[in-house]
Design an enzyme around this catalytic site. Structure first.
Site, PDB file in Angstrom:
ATOM      1  N   GLU A   1       0.846  -1.184   0.000  1.00  0.00           N
ATOM      2  CA  GLU A   1       0.000   0.000   0.000  1.00  0.00           C
ATOM      3  C   GLU A   1       0.885   1.238   0.000  1.00  0.00           C
ATOM      4  O   GLU A   1       2.101   1.151   0.176  1.00  0.00           O
ATOM      5  CB  GLU A   1      -0.946   0.002   1.208  1.00  0.00           C
ATOM      6  CG  GLU A   1      -1.989  -1.096   1.140  1.00  0.00           C
ATOM      7  CD  GLU A   1      -2.984  -1.059   2.277  1.00  0.00           C
ATOM      8  OE1 GLU A   1      -3.946  -1.846   2.228  1.00  0.00           O
ATOM      9  OE2 GLU A   1      -2.805  -0.253   3.212  1.00  0.00           O
TER      10      GLU A   1
ATOM     11  N   ARG B   1      -0.388   9.196   8.951  1.00  0.00           N
ATOM     12  CA  ARG B   1      -0.404   7.759   9.237  1.00  0.00           C
ATOM     13  C   ARG B   1      -0.050   6.945   7.994  1.00  0.00           C
ATOM     14  O   ARG B   1      -0.612   7.143   6.927  1.00  0.00           O
ATOM     15  CB  ARG B   1      -1.784   7.341   9.743  1.00  0.00           C
ATOM     16  CG  ARG B   1      -1.919   5.846   9.989  1.00  0.00           C
ATOM     17  CD  ARG B   1      -3.257   5.512  10.584  1.00  0.00           C
ATOM     18  NE  ARG B   1      -4.355   5.687   9.652  1.00  0.00           N
ATOM     19  CZ  ARG B   1      -4.805   4.754   8.820  1.00  0.00           C
ATOM     20  NH1 ARG B   1      -4.208   3.560   8.779  1.00  0.00           N
ATOM     21  NH2 ARG B   1      -5.836   4.986   8.031  1.00  0.00           N
TER      22      ARG B   1
END
Length: 543
Positions: free
Chosen positions: A133, A391
């Site tokens: 990701e 994040r």
């Protein structure tokens, strides 16, 4: 470190008479039943009485909505140092390296533990399948049910906690405020439609109430994400940190009239392209990592491209991927898009950014202890030092597991050391200045207006003019909303959201630079002198 303060207009949202409200005594109170709260409850000594409360049903949480997965070094070609480096790089100078290393080192064990609880992760050649990701240098994201990891993980954890004989779960129970006495947290005042208000006195309390996405008009979060934990902790005297840091997910399904559904990061990790209305793949104009750049970069790039093309969205293109891969990896997204007449194997998905993950929250140490004695916290309601200013994808469920475990252990040990006491400490509530009930407010209109101004002025791009205007408007709303004593969850949620909105705005005004998810168009560069946290609190005496 900048130290801000903003005093709430009231300590407690409601008036109460301790002689007229039922009292319940427990050892540990857990507020929230997402991944952090449930994992905390499982860690508490069976000799203790544990009550878990959730304002909806136990299965409803941000954790259950998580699509992508949980990051952990399980591939022999990967190393812990790579995961640490990727996390710190994404965090843009605000990560705590010790916290990052500690959590990353535990990640493989946490994933294997979930398997032992019964979580069925997707497999490839007998091993847990891993994907890449945005921001990750290696495939290390374990996923389940293709694109419904949170749903499967929470199923396993909830099944496990329901089998734990020492835990009680109170559903449809709203935590109005934390109870404090002599500078310590002593439990909470809760409400449910069947029994009304109840004092739940606890030796130790764990706050795991999740995020704040519903403060924004565009968000991936469910209706329950109204910043309640941030608000009740702040009113009780706990310190909050990094409240300017709201992460916006780049790809949220954008179809007029529909709910805003998350389109997982993994769709780009598996090779999806972002194109504009003209069909141009544009990410190369913004970052050499293309679609796999960190979320803050991709969100701003999409926003810029929308303005450049004067179109309300961009498009996620999976049509070049094998149909088999799309069907296997994204069954839930496939079905969701099909409801709107879209076929992922032939059609591009209209997407735009939306508020996704609240990075700021209660300041906690590595054990999950907050600055308020007797109160522990875990998950999205906290600022732990793992995420920094942005994040890294799929680190959130990992953080919830880590801090759930450690907060549970800490609260359990502390509760075991406190002798039983069956008398409630004296506590009083002057409450708000009550305006008569017939003077009704349109709470839906107020909430929509708050979401709109937060999206426009405290969203992906910010500047002093917009932040000042937002502060004045939210302060105006709060002045008359806080005068009322509500008897409904909707009213209490609005009061919490107005308070937390102010905390976010003031924190954003204080950080006069751009860093991670916080982008100031009037201060577009990062400033090395700002590699520090913005803290806010403690507002007043806790009692």
């Amino acid at each position: 470190m900048p130290d801000l303060s903003y005093t709430p207009r009231q300590r407690y949202l409601v008036r109460f008479d301790p002689k007229r409200i039922p009292h319940m005594f427990v050892d540990v109170l857990v507020i929230g039943t997402g991944i952090a709260g449930v994992r905390a409850a499982l860690e508490i000594d069976p000799r203790l009485r544990v009550v878990m409360v959730t304002k909806d049903v136990v299965s409803s949480s941000n954790s259950s909505w998580a699509q992508g997965g949980i990051a952990g070094v399980l591939d022999p070609s990967d190393e812990l140092s790579n995961h640490v480096e990727d996390t710190i790089k994404a965090g843009a100078g605000l990560c705590d390296p010790d916290v990052v290393r500690e959590i990353v080192e535990e990640a493989p064990e946490r994933i294997r533990e979930l398997v032992s609880f019964g979580a069925q992760f997707d497999r490839k050649d007998g091993s847990i399948a891993l994907t890449t990701e945005g921001g990750h240098s290696h495939p290390r994201v374990a996923h389940a049910l293709g694109d419904a990891t949170g749903k499967e993980v929470m199923r396993a954890l909830i099944d496990t906690v329901r089998g734990a004989g020492w835990t009680e779960i109170w559903e449809k129970t709203f935590s109005i405020d934390l109870l404090t006495h002599e500078g310590s947290c002593r439990g909470a005042l809760v409400w449910n439609p069947h029994h009304g208000k109840t004092f739940v006195w606890a030796k130790q309390t764990i706050l795991a109430t999740g995020g704040a996405g519903r403060l924004y008009r565009e968000t991936t979060n469910p209706d329950i994400a109204t910043a309640d934990g941030h608000a009740i902790a702040y009113r009780a005297g706990a310190e909050l940190r990094d409240m300017e840091m709201m992460q916006f997910h780049p790809t949220v399904l954008y179809i007029a009239g529909s709910s805003r559904h998350l389109i997982t990061e993994a769709a780009r990790g598996e090779g999806g392209y972002l194109v504009d209305v003209n069909g141009d793949r544009f990410m190369g104009n913004y970052d050499e990592r293309l679609e796999l750049a960190p979320r803050d970069v991709v969100s701003r790039a999409i926003t810029d491209q929308m303005e450049l093309t004067r179109h309300p969205c961009v498009y996620l293109d999976l049509t070049h991927l094998p149909k088999e891969k799309i069907n296997e990896r994204f069954p839930n997204i496939l079905e969701m898009c099909r409801e709107f007449g879209l076929d992922l194997t032939h059609d591009r998905i209209p997407v735009r950014p939306g508020a996704h993950y609240m990075i700021g929250g209660l300041t906690v140490d590595l054990k999950g202890a907050t600055t308020l004695p007797g109160l522990w916290a875990a998950g999205e309601a906290t600022s732990s030092g793992l995420h920094g200013a942005n994040r890294l994808a799929s680190n959130s469920l990992l953080e919830g597991l880590y801090y759930g475990i450690h907060a549970g252990r800490g609260a359990s040990q502390a509760a075991l050391e406190i002798p039983d006491s069956f008398s409630a400490p004296p506590v009083s509530s002057p409450g708000p200045k009550v305006i008569e009930e017939q003077d009704l407010l349109n709470l839906t209109d107020l909430r929509n207006s708050l979401g709109s101004i937060m999206w426009r002025n405290v969203g992906i791009r910010r500047d002093e003019e917009g932040l000042k205007a937002a502060a004045e408007q939210v302060e105006f709303w709060d002045r008359y909303v806080s005068l009322r004593e509500f008897q409904t969850v909707e009213g209490w949620e609005l009061q919490n959201m107005l308070l937390v909105g102010r905390l976010m705005i003031e924190s954003a005004r204080a950080r006069t630079e751009s860093r991670g998810v916080h982008f100031r168009s009037d201060f577009p560069e990062s400033d090395s002198s700002w590699e520090r946290h913005v803290t806010i609190g403690e507002p007043s005496a806790a009692d």
